[in-house]
Design a protein around this motif. Sequence first.
Motif, PDB file in Angstrom:
ATOM      1  N   ILE A   1      -3.578 -66.089   4.676  1.00 52.70           N
ATOM      2  CA  ILE A   1      -4.345 -65.136   5.352  1.00 52.70           C
ATOM      3  C   ILE A   1      -3.459 -63.912   5.605  1.00 52.70           C
ATOM      4  CG2 ILE A   1      -5.373 -64.628   7.867  1.00 52.70           C
ATOM      5  CD1 ILE A   1      -5.717 -67.611   7.942  1.00 52.70           C
ATOM      6  N   SER A   2      -2.095 -64.263   6.008  1.00 53.31           N
ATOM      7  CA  SER A   2      -1.230 -63.016   6.110  1.00 53.31           C
ATOM      8  C   SER A   2      -1.142 -62.222   4.859  1.00 53.31           C
ATOM      9  CB  SER A   2       0.258 -63.856   6.484  1.00 53.31           C
ATOM     10  OG  SER A   2       1.121 -62.689   6.377  1.00 53.31           O
ATOM     11  N   LEU A   3      -1.075 -62.806   3.837  1.00 56.96           N
ATOM     12  CA  LEU A   3      -1.063 -62.143   2.349  1.00 56.96           C
ATOM     13  C   LEU A   3      -2.417 -61.082   2.206  1.00 56.96           C
ATOM     14  CD1 LEU A   3       0.341 -61.076  -0.251  1.00 56.96           C
ATOM     15  CD2 LEU A   3      -0.644 -63.281  -1.175  1.00 56.96           C
ATOM     16  N   ALA A   4      -3.394 -61.719   2.284  1.00 54.63           N
ATOM     17  CA  ALA A   4      -4.781 -61.235   2.212  1.00 54.63           C
ATOM     18  C   ALA A   4      -4.914 -59.955   3.015  1.00 54.63           C
ATOM     19  CB  ALA A   4      -5.951 -62.197   2.038  1.00 54.63           C
ATOM     20  N   LEU A   5      -4.690 -60.244   4.405  1.00 57.14           N
ATOM     21  CA  LEU A   5      -5.093 -59.197   5.198  1.00 57.14           C
ATOM     22  C   LEU A   5      -4.074 -58.390   5.661  1.00 57.14           C
ATOM     23  CD1 LEU A   5      -7.293 -61.585   7.486  1.00 57.14           C
ATOM     24  CD2 LEU A   5      -7.926 -60.176   5.597  1.00 57.14           C
ATOM     25  N   GLY A   6      -2.816 -58.543   5.173  1.00 54.76           N
ATOM     26  CA  GLY A   6      -1.853 -57.677   5.600  1.00 54.76           C
ATOM     27  C   GLY A   6      -1.250 -57.758   7.209  1.00 54.76           C
ATOM     28  N   ILE A   7      -1.347 -58.863   7.700  1.00 51.76           N
ATOM     29  CA  ILE A   7      -0.982 -59.305   9.044  1.00 51.76           C
ATOM     30  C   ILE A   7       0.355 -59.836   8.919  1.00 51.76           C
ATOM     31  CG2 ILE A   7      -1.548 -60.319  11.352  1.00 51.76           C
ATOM     32  CD1 ILE A   7      -4.339 -60.530  10.328  1.00 51.76           C
ATOM     33  N   PRO A   8       1.510 -59.092   9.742  1.00 53.28           N
ATOM     34  CA  PRO A   8       2.765 -59.972   9.788  1.00 53.28           C
ATOM     35  C   PRO A   8       2.851 -61.341  10.500  1.00 53.28           C
ATOM     36  CG  PRO A   8       2.744 -57.824  10.679  1.00 53.28           C
ATOM     37  CD  PRO A   8       1.437 -58.049  10.382  1.00 53.28           C
ATOM     38  N   LYS A   9       3.521 -62.196   9.787  1.00 52.34           N
ATOM     39  CA  LYS A   9       3.332 -63.722  10.303  1.00 52.34           C
ATOM     40  C   LYS A   9       3.457 -64.121  11.524  1.00 52.34           C
ATOM     41  CE  LYS A   9       4.243 -65.698   5.697  1.00 52.34           C
ATOM     42  NZ  LYS A   9       4.924 -66.585   4.749  1.00 52.34           N
ATOM     43  N   SER A  10       4.516 -63.023  12.201  1.00 51.92           N
ATOM     44  CA  SER A  10       4.592 -63.349  13.584  1.00 51.92           C
ATOM     45  C   SER A  10       3.296 -63.048  14.461  1.00 51.92           C
ATOM     46  CB  SER A  10       5.940 -62.717  14.075  1.00 51.92           C
ATOM     47  OG  SER A  10       5.742 -61.326  13.774  1.00 51.92           O
ATOM     48  N   SER A  11       2.737 -61.985  14.339  1.00 54.32           N
ATOM     49  CA  SER A  11       1.589 -61.691  14.767  1.00 54.32           C
ATOM     50  C   SER A  11       0.298 -62.550  14.410  1.00 54.32           C
ATOM     51  CB  SER A  11       1.022 -60.243  14.336  1.00 54.32           C
ATOM     52  OG  SER A  11       2.135 -59.332  14.805  1.00 54.32           O
ATOM     53  N   LEU A  12       0.304 -62.825  13.063  1.00 54.01           N
ATOM     54  CA  LEU A  12      -0.690 -63.803  12.782  1.00 54.01           C
ATOM     55  C   LEU A  12      -0.764 -65.257  13.537  1.00 54.01           C
ATOM     56  CD1 LEU A  12      -3.158 -64.630  11.302  1.00 54.01           C
ATOM     57  CD2 LEU A  12      -1.629 -65.142   9.206  1.00 54.01           C
ATOM     58  N   THR A  13       0.356 -65.767  13.797  1.00 54.31           N
ATOM     59  CA  THR A  13       0.634 -67.030  14.427  1.00 54.31           C
ATOM     60  C   THR A  13       0.114 -67.052  15.799  1.00 54.31           C
ATOM     61  OG1 THR A  13       2.591 -67.460  13.385  1.00 54.31           O
ATOM     62  CG2 THR A  13       2.283 -68.706  15.254  1.00 54.31           C
ATOM     63  N   GLU A  14       0.203 -66.020  16.629  1.00 52.29           N
ATOM     64  CA  GLU A  14      -0.191 -65.855  18.056  1.00 52.29           C
ATOM     65  C   GLU A  14      -1.841 -65.661  17.883  1.00 52.29           C
ATOM     66  OE1 GLU A  14       0.903 -66.419  20.915  1.00 52.29           O
ATOM     67  OE2 GLU A  14       2.614 -66.885  19.703  1.00 52.29           O
ATOM     68  N   LEU A  15      -2.496 -64.768  16.856  1.00 52.84           N
ATOM     69  CA  LEU A  15      -3.864 -64.619  16.836  1.00 52.84           C
ATOM     70  C   LEU A  15      -4.586 -66.203  16.415  1.00 52.84           C
ATOM     71  CD1 LEU A  15      -3.892 -61.326  14.876  1.00 52.84           C
ATOM     72  CD2 LEU A  15      -4.535 -61.717  17.203  1.00 52.84           C
ATOM     73  N   LEU A  16      -3.811 -66.779  15.448  1.00 52.83           N
ATOM     74  CA  LEU A  16      -4.459 -68.160  15.070  1.00 52.83           C
ATOM     75  C   LEU A  16      -4.466 -69.152  16.329  1.00 52.83           C
ATOM     76  CD1 LEU A  16      -3.114 -68.440  11.425  1.00 52.83           C
ATOM     77  CD2 LEU A  16      -5.512 -67.796  12.211  1.00 52.83           C
ATOM     78  N   ARG A  17      -3.343 -68.936  16.888  1.00 58.20           N
ATOM     79  CA  ARG A  17      -3.500 -69.901  18.271  1.00 58.20           C
ATOM     80  C   ARG A  17      -4.593 -69.498  19.140  1.00 58.20           C
ATOM     81  NH1 ARG A  17       1.692 -69.210  19.515  1.00 58.20           N
ATOM     82  NH2 ARG A  17       2.353 -70.944  18.289  1.00 58.20           N
ATOM     83  N   ASP A  18      -4.740 -68.218  19.451  1.00 55.31           N
ATOM     84  CA  ASP A  18      -5.608 -67.911  20.298  1.00 55.31           C
ATOM     85  C   ASP A  18      -7.196 -68.352  19.812  1.00 55.31           C
ATOM     86  OD1 ASP A  18      -3.879 -66.709  21.960  1.00 55.31           O
ATOM     87  OD2 ASP A  18      -4.058 -64.840  21.345  1.00 55.31           O
ATOM     88  N   LEU A  19      -7.433 -68.498  18.617  1.00 53.77           N
ATOM     89  CA  LEU A  19      -8.554 -68.528  18.050  1.00 53.77           C
ATOM     90  C   LEU A  19      -8.878 -69.947  17.928  1.00 53.77           C
ATOM     91  CD1 LEU A  19      -8.834 -66.001  14.970  1.00 53.77           C
ATOM     92  CD2 LEU A  19     -10.418 -66.179  17.070  1.00 53.77           C
ATOM     93  N   GLN A  20      -7.773 -70.982  17.706  1.00 55.03           N
ATOM     94  CA  GLN A  20      -8.007 -72.367  17.807  1.00 55.03           C
ATOM     95  C   GLN A  20      -8.605 -72.969  19.293  1.00 55.03           C
ATOM     96  OE1 GLN A  20      -4.880 -74.458  15.582  1.00 55.03           O
ATOM     97  NE2 GLN A  20      -4.022 -72.525  15.590  1.00 55.03           N
ATOM     98  N   ARG A  21      -7.732 -72.268  20.468  1.00 56.61           N
ATOM     99  CA  ARG A  21      -8.087 -72.822  21.840  1.00 56.61           C
ATOM    100  C   ARG A  21      -9.609 -72.949  22.133  1.00 56.61           C
ATOM    101  NH1 ARG A  21      -3.556 -69.005  23.420  1.00 56.61           N
ATOM    102  NH2 ARG A  21      -1.799 -70.316  23.487  1.00 56.61           N
ATOM    103  N   PRO A  22     -10.696 -71.784  21.903  1.00 55.50           N
ATOM    104  CA  PRO A  22     -11.915 -72.143  22.314  1.00 55.50           C
ATOM    105  C   PRO A  22     -12.556 -72.904  21.163  1.00 55.50           C
ATOM    106  CG  PRO A  22     -11.521 -69.828  21.645  1.00 55.50           C
ATOM    107  CD  PRO A  22     -10.101 -70.683  21.483  1.00 55.50           C
ATOM    108  N   GLY A  23     -11.922 -73.078  19.936  1.00 51.62           N
ATOM    109  CA  GLY A  23     -12.609 -73.685  18.849  1.00 51.62           C
ATOM    110  C   GLY A  23     -13.390 -72.999  17.663  1.00 51.62           C
ATOM    111  N   TYR A  24     -12.914 -71.398  17.793  1.00 53.07           N
ATOM    112  CA  TYR A  24     -13.384 -70.561  16.859  1.00 53.07           C
ATOM    113  C   TYR A  24     -12.678 -70.919  15.317  1.00 53.07           C
ATOM    114  CZ  TYR A  24     -15.682 -67.956  20.531  1.00 53.07           C
ATOM    115  OH  TYR A  24     -16.288 -67.529  21.783  1.00 53.07           O
ATOM    116  N   LEU A  25     -11.699 -71.231  15.397  1.00 52.90           N
ATOM    117  CA  LEU A  25     -11.045 -71.927  14.228  1.00 52.90           C
ATOM    118  C   LEU A  25     -10.437 -73.307  14.338  1.00 52.90           C
ATOM    119  CD1 LEU A  25      -8.859 -68.880  12.919  1.00 52.90           C
ATOM    120  CD2 LEU A  25     -10.975 -69.561  12.127  1.00 52.90           C
ATOM    121  N   GLN A  26     -10.279 -74.060  13.360  1.00 51.95           N
ATOM    122  CA  GLN A  26      -9.822 -75.373  13.468  1.00 51.95           C
ATOM    123  C   GLN A  26      -8.747 -75.581  12.338  1.00 51.95           C
ATOM    124  OE1 GLN A  26     -13.115 -77.995  13.233  1.00 51.95           O
ATOM    125  NE2 GLN A  26     -13.552 -77.528  11.077  1.00 51.95           N
TER     126      GLN A  26
END
Length: 278
Positions: free
Chosen positions: A27-52
């Motif tokens: 995801i980081s490579l494909a979308l050009g999102i720094p890994k540190s920023s991506l970690t927080e975004l992925l965590r936020d998406l997992q909490r309500p169940g949008y990502l698993q």
Amino acid sequence: MAKSALRVLEIMEFVATCRNGATHSEISLALGIPKSSLTELLRDLQRPGYLQHDRQSGRFSIGPQIMFLTHSYIKNLNIVRVGSPFVHELFLAINEYTTMTIPKGDEVVVVCSETLPSPLSHSLNLGEHLPMLSSAVGRAIVAFMDESEQREIFERFKPINYTPFTQTSLEVIKKDLELTRKTGIADVRDEYRLGIIGLAAPVFNVNGRPIASIGVALPSARKDRAYEENVKKLLLECTASLSRSLGANLTASPPSVFRDTDDTDDVDLETASLRARS
């Protein structure tokens, strides 16, 4: 739109296009999102169940909360409410009788129409039923049904001579349906109403099923092939737009949608996304 909101949509769309999900690094490579920023975004998406997240494979996939949003959208979807503006816009563009029908058994039912004062305005009323295989609006739907549905309609077909030009040969009708599948347009001339050329195209839902058709009625006395071709072009554009609104042929947004020219920390999203898909 806020950068974080764009990133969230970008991540969900990318993950949705990956059949087996995607890892943090992909995801980081494909979308050009720094890994540190991506970690927080992925965590936020997992909490309500949008990502698993599958801990064993490390891959992220679309979560069950997306189904809640999808169900809510479909539940509130009304083909007449959604389709009426498209019928209206097409009518304004051509100033010809324009209608939308939905299938019901071996017939189609008029659910929306626009017309100028003319003899045509009384030919098809709201709620009126038309024969599936003898009308353009009907054939436009049948042509794109699956084979089992078509077979059932063919088996129940009882020819009726609505006009001297009504086609009663099932074999000829089947050939006409094949042509409709190739062109996207059902073209029925003087078969259901004398003096009327019926042109129609199907409307598809998210599953690719024909759930409606939009048709145009032209006077058959008007001998203008160029005009007919233009009407067909506008008709196809109209039904394609409506089908997309209903979820047909959904694809992920192009990376440029998410590009933020002020983001100097990220790599070019379009280049990174193309790299990931190559």
